[in-house]
Scaffold this motif. Structure first.
Motif, PDB file in Angstrom:
ATOM      1  N   LEU A 146       0.827  -1.202   0.000  1.00 41.04           N
ATOM      2  CA  LEU A 146       0.000   0.000   0.000  1.00 41.04           C
ATOM      3  C   LEU A 146       0.867   1.260   0.000  1.00 41.04           C
ATOM      4  O   LEU A 146       0.567   2.241  -0.690  1.00 41.04           O
ATOM      5  N   ARG A 147       1.959   1.189   0.741  1.00 40.72           N
ATOM      6  CA  ARG A 147       2.885   2.330   0.778  1.00 40.72           C
ATOM      7  C   ARG A 147       3.476   2.587  -0.603  1.00 40.72           C
ATOM      8  O   ARG A 147       3.601   3.748  -1.043  1.00 40.72           O
TER       9      ARG A 147
ATOM     10  N   GLN B 106       3.039   5.998  -2.878  1.00 39.68           N
ATOM     11  CA  GLN B 106       4.153   6.754  -3.439  1.00 39.68           C
ATOM     12  C   GLN B 106       3.948   6.988  -4.926  1.00 39.68           C
ATOM     13  O   GLN B 106       4.275   8.061  -5.458  1.00 39.68           O
ATOM     14  N   GLU B 107       3.406   5.962  -5.591  1.00 39.83           N
ATOM     15  CA  GLU B 107       3.130   6.100  -7.013  1.00 39.83           C
ATOM     16  C   GLU B 107       2.011   7.124  -7.268  1.00 39.83           C
ATOM     17  O   GLU B 107       1.957   7.761  -8.333  1.00 39.83           O
ATOM     18  N   MET B 108       1.107   7.303  -6.265  1.00 39.72           N
ATOM     19  CA  MET B 108      -0.009   8.242  -6.413  1.00 39.72           C
ATOM     20  C   MET B 108       0.431   9.700  -6.237  1.00 39.72           C
ATOM     21  O   MET B 108      -0.275  10.622  -6.672  1.00 39.72           O
ATOM     22  N   LYS B 109       1.582   9.940  -5.604  1.00 38.10           N
ATOM     23  CA  LYS B 109       1.993  11.314  -5.297  1.00 38.10           C
ATOM     24  C   LYS B 109       2.192  12.141  -6.563  1.00 38.10           C
ATOM     25  O   LYS B 109       1.774  13.312  -6.623  1.00 38.10           O
ATOM     26  N   LEU B 110       2.829  11.567  -7.559  1.00 32.96           N
ATOM     27  CA  LEU B 110       3.103  12.324  -8.781  1.00 32.96           C
ATOM     28  C   LEU B 110       1.809  12.746  -9.477  1.00 32.96           C
ATOM     29  O   LEU B 110       1.655  13.930  -9.836  1.00 32.96           O
ATOM     30  N   PRO B 111       0.819  11.827  -9.671  1.00 30.34           N
ATOM     31  CA  PRO B 111      -0.442  12.264 -10.277  1.00 30.34           C
ATOM     32  C   PRO B 111      -1.144  13.340  -9.445  1.00 30.34           C
ATOM     33  O   PRO B 111      -1.731  14.279  -9.997  1.00 30.34           O
ATOM     34  N   LEU B 112      -1.075  13.240  -8.092  1.00 31.57           N
ATOM     35  CA  LEU B 112      -1.711  14.237  -7.236  1.00 31.57           C
ATOM     36  C   LEU B 112      -1.038  15.603  -7.397  1.00 31.57           C
ATOM     37  O   LEU B 112      -1.698  16.652  -7.447  1.00 31.57           O
ATOM     38  N   GLN B 113       0.285  15.582  -7.437  1.00 32.73           N
ATOM     39  CA  GLN B 113       1.010  16.840  -7.618  1.00 32.73           C
ATOM     40  C   GLN B 113       0.689  17.478  -8.971  1.00 32.73           C
ATOM     41  O   GLN B 113       0.559  18.707  -9.095  1.00 32.73           O
ATOM     42  N   THR B 114       0.530  16.622  -9.970  1.00 33.93           N
ATOM     43  CA  THR B 114       0.151  17.123 -11.296  1.00 33.93           C
ATOM     44  C   THR B 114      -1.235  17.754 -11.258  1.00 33.93           C
ATOM     45  O   THR B 114      -1.480  18.810 -11.875  1.00 33.93           O
TER      46      THR B 114
ATOM     47  N   ALA C 263      -3.065  19.074   1.595  1.00 31.34           N
ATOM     48  CA  ALA C 263      -3.257  18.518   2.937  1.00 31.34           C
ATOM     49  C   ALA C 263      -3.261  16.988   2.904  1.00 31.34           C
ATOM     50  O   ALA C 263      -2.718  16.325   3.798  1.00 31.34           O
ATOM     51  N   LEU C 264      -3.888  16.405   1.852  1.00 31.78           N
ATOM     52  CA  LEU C 264      -3.926  14.944   1.723  1.00 31.78           C
ATOM     53  C   LEU C 264      -2.527  14.372   1.563  1.00 31.78           C
ATOM     54  O   LEU C 264      -2.176  13.357   2.183  1.00 31.78           O
ATOM     55  N   LEU C 265      -1.698  15.024   0.766  1.00 36.24           N
ATOM     56  CA  LEU C 265      -0.321  14.563   0.589  1.00 36.24           C
ATOM     57  C   LEU C 265       0.457  14.622   1.890  1.00 36.24           C
ATOM     58  O   LEU C 265       1.232  13.713   2.221  1.00 36.24           O
ATOM     59  N   ARG C 266       0.282  15.725   2.645  1.00 34.07           N
ATOM     60  CA  ARG C 266       0.982  15.844   3.928  1.00 34.07           C
ATOM     61  C   ARG C 266       0.545  14.751   4.901  1.00 34.07           C
ATOM     62  O   ARG C 266       1.354  14.163   5.619  1.00 34.07           O
ATOM     63  N   GLU C 267      -0.790  14.461   4.933  1.00 34.50           N
ATOM     64  CA  GLU C 267      -1.308  13.413   5.823  1.00 34.50           C
ATOM     65  C   GLU C 267      -0.736  12.041   5.453  1.00 34.50           C
ATOM     66  O   GLU C 267      -0.389  11.240   6.331  1.00 34.50           O
ATOM     67  N   LEU C 268      -0.630  11.771   4.170  1.00 31.58           N
ATOM     68  CA  LEU C 268      -0.050  10.497   3.720  1.00 31.58           C
ATOM     69  C   LEU C 268       1.402  10.372   4.178  1.00 31.58           C
ATOM     70  O   LEU C 268       1.824   9.332   4.680  1.00 31.58           O
ATOM     71  N   ASP C 269       2.168  11.454   3.988  1.00 32.74           N
ATOM     72  CA  ASP C 269       3.577  11.406   4.391  1.00 32.74           C
ATOM     73  C   ASP C 269       3.725  11.204   5.896  1.00 32.74           C
ATOM     74  O   ASP C 269       4.550  10.401   6.352  1.00 32.74           O
ATOM     75  N   LEU C 270       2.910  11.913   6.695  1.00 33.01           N
ATOM     76  CA  LEU C 270       2.970  11.760   8.147  1.00 33.01           C
ATOM     77  C   LEU C 270       2.548  10.353   8.580  1.00 33.01           C
ATOM     78  O   LEU C 270       3.125   9.768   9.503  1.00 33.01           O
TER      79      LEU C 270
ATOM     80  N   ARG D 116       4.741   7.616  10.769  1.00 37.50           N
ATOM     81  CA  ARG D 116       4.281   6.950  12.001  1.00 37.50           C
ATOM     82  C   ARG D 116       4.302   5.430  11.825  1.00 37.50           C
ATOM     83  O   ARG D 116       4.673   4.682  12.740  1.00 37.50           O
ATOM     84  N   TYR D 117       3.876   4.947  10.648  1.00 40.51           N
ATOM     85  CA  TYR D 117       3.893   3.495  10.368  1.00 40.51           C
ATOM     86  C   TYR D 117       5.312   2.933  10.475  1.00 40.51           C
ATOM     87  O   TYR D 117       5.539   1.879  11.072  1.00 40.51           O
ATOM     88  N   SER D 118       6.289   3.681   9.919  1.00 39.69           N
ATOM     89  CA  SER D 118       7.678   3.203   9.961  1.00 39.69           C
ATOM     90  C   SER D 118       8.190   3.094  11.387  1.00 39.69           C
ATOM     91  O   SER D 118       8.906   2.141  11.739  1.00 39.69           O
ATOM     92  N   GLU D 119       7.812   4.051  12.234  1.00 42.41           N
ATOM     93  CA  GLU D 119       8.226   3.997  13.640  1.00 42.41           C
ATOM     94  C   GLU D 119       7.635   2.784  14.353  1.00 42.41           C
ATOM     95  O   GLU D 119       8.331   2.068  15.091  1.00 42.41           O
TER      96      GLU D 119
END
Length: 465
Positions: A405-406, A410-418, A443-450, A454-457
């Motif tokens: 899912l991660r 990550q693959e979704m970030k580029l289309p969202l930024q576009t 805001a959605l991109l920032r929430e995904l990154d955060l 948290r998941y990695s920790e």
């Protein structure tokens, strides 16, 4: 051609043993087991019930193939084919002394092996057919099992006349077997002299007299009376007339039979400690005879069909003893002097039980003279470990799914930024609504990154624990 006859292979060179096994299977036989020592061969012969034994004459350990073959014939009446690379006169004479069914010199051809096996099996079937009409007094047939027991045993007919007496009983009585056959059992078993209790005279006067099992004596040929304890067993057949009674005689050197088996003081203390800890335990000497055991082991032995009398025999002659110890493993501990611990799985009703067998070499002058075996039920511990492994597997699968899912996010970030860039480029047409959409997407991109931080920790913390 062979029709699935069962063969036990006894050969101390494992490469040769495997070659023989493969040849037998290719010829259509079933290999019930492989053994490398004489003691192990006797154990496997009793437990795997083969139709025939292929026996190498020279084996590792203290018992050679000839001695093992002799005992297998006495105990189980199985045909034996000797395999050997030695053709000298002494070896041949020793082999002939146990009346084997065949004798093959190595290397041998497959056709020779099959011919010897089939001829041996045929001769054995003919002998077995003849035994069906052999009376009970014969030293073969049904009495093989009784004659192999260590205690003194006398077999009587339904009417109480003696039909058979094994070697141990004959030594106690100092008679020959012919002198005893057809005599009433009462002629050699009676009350001990000087046996008396408070109301014995009253019972005698009333015509009733009870003599307890440990108040009996054997009337020896010399005229002496030997105190014994008498127990009874039955030999049952197809009809009531075929039923026989056998008397098991034991000396009265010690009233406590458990103590008589314990041996040295160290073994006595070990048995007491293990009994107090609720651990079944036993001690074997180098002859594979029990030197001591506690009541918990006796109870387990009974449950698997090993009687108190069978516990007096070498354990490799006792079917089902492999549940408590494989002869080859035990002999290796005697050789190496190293402690050993293994966990075995058993079925108990519908449940699985795990027992840890800890083998402790007992030494004198750095030489292993006995092996103590302590059995501990580790079922709860094993189940706990299983549950831990199951949870680890669940988390592993969860991590795998989240990592996928991660990767997708990550693959979704580029289309969202576009999309955000496109929104701001269309400000002139959409007005303030475009600014709101862009803010939401950022805001959605920032929430995904955060969230992935948290998941990695959490993932790293779980892996560390």
């Amino acid at each position: 051609m062979p029709q699935g006859s069962k063969i036990l292979v006894v050969e101390d060179e494992m490469i040769i043993s495997m070659e023989i096994k493969q040849k037998l299977i290719a010829m259509g036989y079933v290999v019930t087991g492989q053994a490398i020592t004489g003691e192990s061969a006797i154990q496997k012969a009793g437990e795997t019930e083969p139709d025939l034994v292929l026996m190498d004459i020279r084996l590792k350990g203290e018992m050679d193939g000839i001695a093992a073959a002799k005992r297998i014939i006495e105990l189980y009446d199985l045909p034996i084919i000797f395999l050997t690379a030695h053709s000298d006169k002494a070896t041949l004479e020793s082999a002939i002394s146990v009346s084997p069914s065949g004798y093959l010199l190595k290397p041998f051809k497959e056709r020779e092996l099959m011919t010897n096996i089939e001829m041996s099996l045929h001769k054995h079937r003919v002998r077995q057919k003849l035994k069906e009409d052999t009376p009970l007094t014969s030293s073969s047939g049904i009495l093989n099992g009784i004659s192999s027991l260590s205690p003194a045993i006398i077999v009587t007919s339904k009417s109480g006349t003696i039909e058979y007496t094994n070697t141990t009983a004959l030594k106690m009585l100092q008679y020959s077997e012919n002198e005893l056959v057809k005599k009433p059992i009462t002629s050699i078993i009676g009350e001990q002299e000087h046996v008396h209790d408070a109301d014995a005279d009253t019972r005698k006067s009333s015509g009733t007299h009870i003599v307890m099992p440990d108040q009996l004596a054997l009337h020896q040929k010399t005229g002496e009376n030997l105190p014994v304890t008498v127990s009874l067993g039955l030999i049952t057949g197809g009809s009531e007339e075929e039923m026989r009674t056998f008397y098991v005689l034991s000396g009265n050197e010690s009233e406590d039979t458990s103590v008589s088996h314990l041996g040295p003081g160290m073994i006595q203390h070990l048995m007491r400690i293990t009994a107090a800890l609720k651990f079944p335990a036993f001690v074997l000497d180098k002859r594979m005879v029990l030197s001591g055991y506690n009541s918990l082991f006796t109870e387990l032995a009974r449950k698997v069909g090993i009687s108190q009398y069978m516990l007096t025999r070498p354990m490799f002659e006792t079917p089902n003893f492999s549940l408590f110890g494989d002869m080859q493993d035990l002999q290796e501990i005697f050789r190496s002097g190293d402690m050993d611990s293994k966990i075995k799985k058993f079925k108990k009703g519908g449940d699985i039980v795990f027992i840890q067998f800890t083998r402790i070499p007992l030494k004198r002058d750095d030489v292993t003279t006995h092996i103590a075996t302590v059995m501990i039920d580790v079922t709860n511990e094993k189940r706990a470990l299983y549950e831990v492994e199951r949870i680890k597997q669940v988390f592993s699968e969860l991590f795998f799914s989240l990592e996928n899912l991660r990767s997708i996010s990550q693959e979704m970030k580029l289309p969202l930024q576009t999309m955000i860039k496109k929104v701001y480029e269309d400000q002139n047409n959409q007005g303030e609504m475009n600014d709101d959409w862009g803010a939401r997407l950022l805001a959605l991109l920032r929430e995904l990154d955060l969230a992935w931080v948290r998941y990695s920790e959490v993932r790293d913390n779980i892996k560390e624990t």
